[in-house]
Design an enzyme around this catalytic site. Structure first.
Site, PDB file in Angstrom:
ATOM      1  N   GLY A 495       0.814  -1.174  -0.251  1.00 32.05           N
ATOM      2  CA  GLY A 495       0.210  -0.056   0.130  1.00 32.05           C
ATOM      3  C   GLY A 495       1.126   1.439  -0.198  1.00 32.05           C
ATOM      4  O   GLY A 495       1.965   1.011   0.268  1.00 32.05           O
ATOM      5  N   GLY A 498       2.834   1.220   3.274  1.00 30.05           N
ATOM      6  CA  GLY A 498       4.226   0.294   2.748  1.00 30.05           C
ATOM      7  C   GLY A 498       3.482  -1.162   2.830  1.00 30.05           C
ATOM      8  O   GLY A 498       2.519  -1.066   1.991  1.00 30.05           O
ATOM      9  N   ASP A 610     -10.329   8.501   6.316  1.00 27.92           N
ATOM     10  CA  ASP A 610      -9.652   8.024   4.923  1.00 27.92           C
ATOM     11  C   ASP A 610     -10.708   6.585   4.644  1.00 27.92           C
ATOM     12  O   ASP A 610     -10.128   5.689   3.988  1.00 27.92           O
ATOM     13  CB  ASP A 610      -7.921   7.500   5.162  1.00 27.92           C
ATOM     14  CG  ASP A 610      -7.389   7.357   3.621  1.00 27.92           C
ATOM     15  OD1 ASP A 610      -7.749   7.812   2.666  1.00 27.92           O
ATOM     16  OD2 ASP A 610      -6.266   6.594   4.257  1.00 27.92           O
TER      17      ASP A 610
END
Ligand SMILES: *[C@@H]1O[C@H](CO)[C@@H](O)[C@H](O)[C@H]1NC(C)=O
Ligand SMILES: *[C@@H]1O[C@H](CO)[C@@H](O)[C@H](O)[C@H]1NC(C)=O
Ligand SMILES: *[C@@H]1O[C@H](CO)[C@@H](O)[C@H](O)[C@H]1NC(C)=O
Ligand SMILES: *[C@@H]1O[C@H](CO)[C@@H](O)[C@H](O)[C@H]1NC(C)=O
Ligand SMILES: *[C@@H]1O[C@H](CO)[C@@H](O)[C@H](O)[C@H]1NC(C)=O
Ligand SMILES: *[C@@H]1O[C@H](CO)[C@@H](O)[C@H](O)[C@H]1NC(C)=O
Ligand SMILES: *[C@@H]1O[C@H](CO)[C@@H](O)[C@H](O)[C@H]1NC(C)=O
Ligand SMILES: *[C@@H]1O[C@H](CO)[C@@H](O)[C@H](O)[C@H]1NC(C)=O
Ligand SMILES: *[C@@H]1O[C@H](CO)[C@@H](O)[C@H](O)[C@H]1NC(C)=O
Ligand SMILES: *[C@@H]1O[C@H](CO)[C@@H](O)[C@H](O)[C@H]1NC(C)=O
Ligand SMILES: *[C@@H]1O[C@H](CO)[C@@H](O)[C@H](O)[C@H]1NC(C)=O
Ligand SMILES: *[C@@H]1O[C@H](CO)[C@@H](O)[C@H](O)[C@H]1NC(C)=O
Length: 784
Positions: A495, A498, A610
């Site tokens: 992602g 990381g 998010d």
């Protein structure tokens, strides 16, 4: 192991049935007004499992009224009425009958003396038509024609705890129920041992010898049902604990086809879980409490614990690490009563050492409304707090499901528990001298380093001092080993910040997020995520189970989610068909619950910022868990008593609306599959809605099987959430209410926002008593 096959020759055995030469009446399961039960006759439950009648223990010349197993060849009495007053004179003339006022059972002897009676006060109830029925569970119930129970033996037990009974404490009536041993072999009068829930500390049960505690159980950790399989057999006993604001009790049921099983409080002080064995034609003890000699209450003294077997297989007392026997001479002679003392005195500023797999000590104080982090912090702050332990009782239906326990003074009656016995151990956190202890128990220098990084003060550091965290810091090496040195084969996701790996740590399957080394943003993210998520606990939020910092390596360890992220299934043409509508709707509601918790039900007000399909993880049962709190923000809510001001989190509501449309359509918000005229999914959906063709947007793989009402409701709610005007967007509490209960009076959606926005600057607290039409609904929610 004490699941031995020992035959229990306890109170219930050496008894013979008192048979008189009276003609037996036809067996019936009930006693109504005008009928009597006399020696020689029995009531037999419908189903044949239990019988009620008169019996005489072999060592006694008296006759008793009792209930016994009807299908076990050895007479086994489970309840006795006249424990204090056996029938001695002219037994054949004694009888059990309904009293003249017809609401009580009365046992009287030849002279008409009342030996025993139920104590029902009719209290204005018309008790005509009352019958006493022996139910097939072994319960004798005195009930009205409308089935209301006036009295039952299950609420007045003798020495046996049977399937279907509730053993516990009722706060409303301030009553607790215990089973009480017989006095001796063949002597049913009440003995000195009793077993029940501890009225002072109802999360544990005790055996008492008179008024002294003889043995104490482990603490209830929040399991709802615990199953215990009979050794070598296929039958199971399922124990449930019910914990509400009004009562707490334990109850058990047996698996279908199980042999007769019960708990017996024996006159010698042991509680036996017994089952009937056809093979040996005897009662077999499946478990015995106390399990071992040093499990007796307080046997090992303060700060001592009953520990494992050494060599010869004898469990004995040990001092907790960091402690030594208070009197070495007594200790080595086998007298542990003086217990242990600290090798080095602890001061208030000292850290806490971790003792896993313990039966927690007696004498806890239950402190309400604290999550794990708050519990640790509260104990740390309070210099008289010596130890604490935390569990989540979310399976209870209490308003406050947290279980923060604290101890002051000396710690008594601990055990090192071996789970293979079926016992439940917990981690005890004990204040210890010297920072070395923390380091030693929490992963060497890792925690120190981690604390330093996490203590950097910023808006979060201020709110949650890092040292308040009670958090497992895991060694880097251990994680490297678990992931084959971060091999490609163990990587499950790549992602923005990381990579994610799978691995097994401490016997538990986990997902490990390794933040990329050079990203400075990574540090902020990491701190944010650790601090925040440590404070949040909800079944629709993913659980962080550990973290690690070493050099520039930053690792977050989560519970492993079998079914990956939502986007991996939803947007995959082969896998999307595994997501049928009921699963999708369950996911929608779960995400809504998680968001509602973040926005207003947790003690912080958190905006995720998010939320998207790739941040929704799915467990084995396809329950959704919100993850990735790297972007999240906390808003302080200083209002003490109220609902007046509330941060709305409209960016989350917007994202939730997008998610709804994506789940319904099986397409990404940014998908280019739509007709060119529409820049994105939400505009497309809004146009279809206005043309009355919203059905067209439903994912073809669910369209045939879905519930149209629910889907349309979701599209409608989705469109309300993505409206351009922030103030038009509903609150999550309103969304939740609509999703749960439906509505046919939703407002028409206004134009959606064009761009997927994360309008951070616009994230203002909104006074919803003035600006929102949702206020009324919200009040309804709050009033529940
Ligand atoms: C727990 O008990 C089992 C069976 O008695 C034994 O094999 C095992 O070694 C014990 N474990 C510990 C940690 O004592
Ligand atoms: C009924 O009440 C009397 C007097 O209060 C008491 O002595 C007796 O034990 C009670 N009997 C039962 C069966 O509860
Ligand atoms: C009680 O109920 C019965 C019918 O169930 C009725 O015949 C009787 O009159 C009632 N008694 C009183 C005192 O109300
Ligand atoms: C009868 O009582 C004696 C002493 O009270 C006891 O030792 C013996 O085991 C009892 N016998 C039976 C059969 O219960
Ligand atoms: C129960 O208490 C009595 C009286 O205090 C004592 O004599 C007896 O030893 C105790 N029994 C057990 C098994 O501890
Ligand atoms: C035990 O006996 C009962 C009848 O008494 C029978 O139905 C059952 O199958 C037997 N169970 C076993 C394990 O032998
Ligand atoms: C048994 O206890 C001793 C002393 O506390 C300890 O050193 C040892 O590791 C324990 N063994 C097991 C298997 O838990
Ligand atoms: C501090 O901890 C002790 C021991 O648990 C407790 O009795 C006391 O009430 C606590 N004090 C405060 C202020 O919480
Ligand atoms: C991981 O790397 C270390 C050092 O680089 C090495 O010693 C170890 O054997 C490796 N482990 C595995 C499972 O590859
Ligand atoms: C939907 O799928 C779940 C699990 O994949 C399944 O348990 C459920 O029965 C399905 N529902 C319908 C209505 O097909
Ligand atoms: C979810 O995980 C379970 C267990 O691994 C698996 O049986 C099931 O098929 C998965 N469901 C979906 C929809 O992938
Ligand atoms: C509330 O709803 C009414 C009618 O639907 C509308 O006229 C009004 O503008 C709304 N108020 C707010 C604050 O949204």
């Amino acid at each position: 192991m004490e699941y031995a096959g020992c035959t229990c020759t306890q109170a219930v055995t050496a008894i013979f049935l008192f048979l008189l030469s009276l003609p037996l009446s036809a067996s019936d399961d009930r006693l109504a007004v005008g009928k009597t039960l006399s020696p020689g006759a029995t009531l037999v439950s419908d189903g044949g499992a239990f019988a009620m009648g008169f019996f005489s223990p072999s060592n006694s010349s008296g006759l008793y009224l009792g209930i016994w197993y009807n299908n076990v060849p050895k007479l086994t009495v489970v309840w006795v009425a006249d424990q204090l007053a056996p029938i001695t004179d002219h037994p054949s003339s004694s009888k059990l009958a309904m009293a003249d006022d017809s609401s009580n059972l009365v046992l009287s002897d030849a002279a008409g003396r009342v030996l025993w009676r139920t104590n029902v006060t009719a209290g204005g109830v018309n008790s005509s038509g009352v019958v006493a029925v022996l139910v097939n569970s072994g319960n004798l119930v005195l009930r009205l024609p409308d089935d209301t129970a006036l009295w039952q033996t299950f609420e007045h037990p003798s020495d046996v705890f049977m399937a279907g009974m509730k053993l516990g404490i009722d706060y409303r009536s301030h009553s607790g129920m215990r089973i009480v041993s017989w006095k001796g072999a063949g002597d049913p009068s009440p003995g000195s041992f009793s077993f029940g829930v501890d009225p002072e500390r109802p999360l544990q049960a005790k055996i008492w010898n008179g008024s002294r505690v003889h043995w104490r159980s482990s603490m209830w950790t929040g399991y709802m049902v615990d199953s215990n399989y009979q050794k070598g057999g296929s039958s199971a006993i399922y124990t449930a604990v019910v914990y509400t604001d009004d009562e707490i009790y334990a109850s058990f049921t047996l698996s279908a086809g199980a042999p007769p099983m019960h708990y017996l409080m024996s006159y010698s002080g042991d509680l036996h879980l017994q089952s009937w064995s056809n093979v040996s034609s005897a009662w077999v003890t499946n478990a015995r409490f106390p399990r071992r000699d040093c499990s007796l209450f307080g046997y090992c003294g303060s700060f001592g614990y009953c520990g494992n077997s050494t060599g010869g297989g004898v469990s004995t007392c040990h001092c907790l690490e960091g402690f030594e026997p208070a009197s070495g001479a007594d200790w080595s002679r086998g007298d542990f009563s003086l217990g242990c003392r600290r090798k080095e005195a602890a001061r208030c500023g000292d850290g806490f050492a971790e003792f896993p797999d313990m039966k927690l000590p007696d004498g806890y104080a239950l402190v309400g409304n604290m999550n794990a982090g708050e519990c640790a912090a509260a104990c740390r702050r309070n210099c008289s707090c010596v130890a604490y332990a935390y569990a989540d009782l979310s399976s209870s239906t209490r308003r406050d499901p947290t279980r923060c326990l604290m101890w002051g003074g000396e710690l008594l009656d601990m055990e090192k528990v071996n789970e293979s016995w079926g016992d439940l151990g917990e981690t005890l956190y004990l204040r210890m001298a010297g920072a070395e202890m923390i380091v030693k128990y929490d992963g060497k220098n890792n925690k120190k380093r981690a604390l330093r990084v996490l203590s950097v003060s910023d808006e979060f550091g201020k709110e949650i001092p890092a040292q308040d965290l009670d958090f497992p810091f895991v060694e880097y090496n251990e994680i490297a080993a678990a992931t084959d040195n971060f091999s490609e084969a163990s990587m499950i996701e790549k992602g923005g910040f990381g990579k994610v790996y799978k691995g097994v740590i401490g016997g538990r399957k986990v997902a490990i997020k390794r933040l990329s080394r050079c990203s400075e943003q990574g540090v902020v993210e990491f701190r944010n995520e650790v601090l925040l998520i440590a404070k949040l606990q909800h079944r629709n939020l993913v659980r962080l189970v550990g973290c690690s910092i070493e050099g520039d390596e930053k690792l977050l360890i989560y519970e492993f989610m079998t079914n990956k992220s939502l986007d991996a299934s939803l947007f995959n043409s082969e896998r999307k068909s595994t997501l049928n509508w009921s699963t999708r709707f369950k996911i929608i509601k779960g995400v809504a619950r998680g968001l509602l918790y973040l926005h207003q039900d947790s003690r912080l007000t958190v905006i995720h910022r998010d939320l998207k399909a790739s941040n929704i993880l799915l467990d084995t049962e396809m329950n959704p868990k919100i993850s990735d709190f790297g972007m999240a923000r906390i808003f302080e809510d200083n209002q003490q008593n109220g609902i007046t001001r509330r941060v709305v989190g409209t960016s989350d509501v917007y994202s939730f609306g997008v998610l709804l449309l994506e789940i319904v359509s099986g397409s990404r918000i940014s998908s280019t599959d739509f007709i060119e005229d529409f820049p994105n999914l939400s505009i497309y959906a809004w146009n279809l809605w206005n043309e009355g063709k919203a059905k067209n947007m439903i994912d073809p793989s669910i369209v045939a099987s879905c519930l149209l009402d629910e889907v349309m409701l979701c599209i409608h709610v989705g469109l309300l959430c993505v409206q351009e005007n922030l103030n038009d967007r509903p609150l999550m509490s309103y969304v939740m209410l609509i999703l749960e209960n439906g509505s046919n009076s939703l407002p028409a959606p206004n134009r959606p926002a064009y761009f997927a926005q994360r309008d951070i600057e616009m994230e203002q607290p909104r006074d919803d008593t003035q600006n929102s039409n949702n206020t009324v609904t919200l009040t309804v929610m709050e009033g529940r």
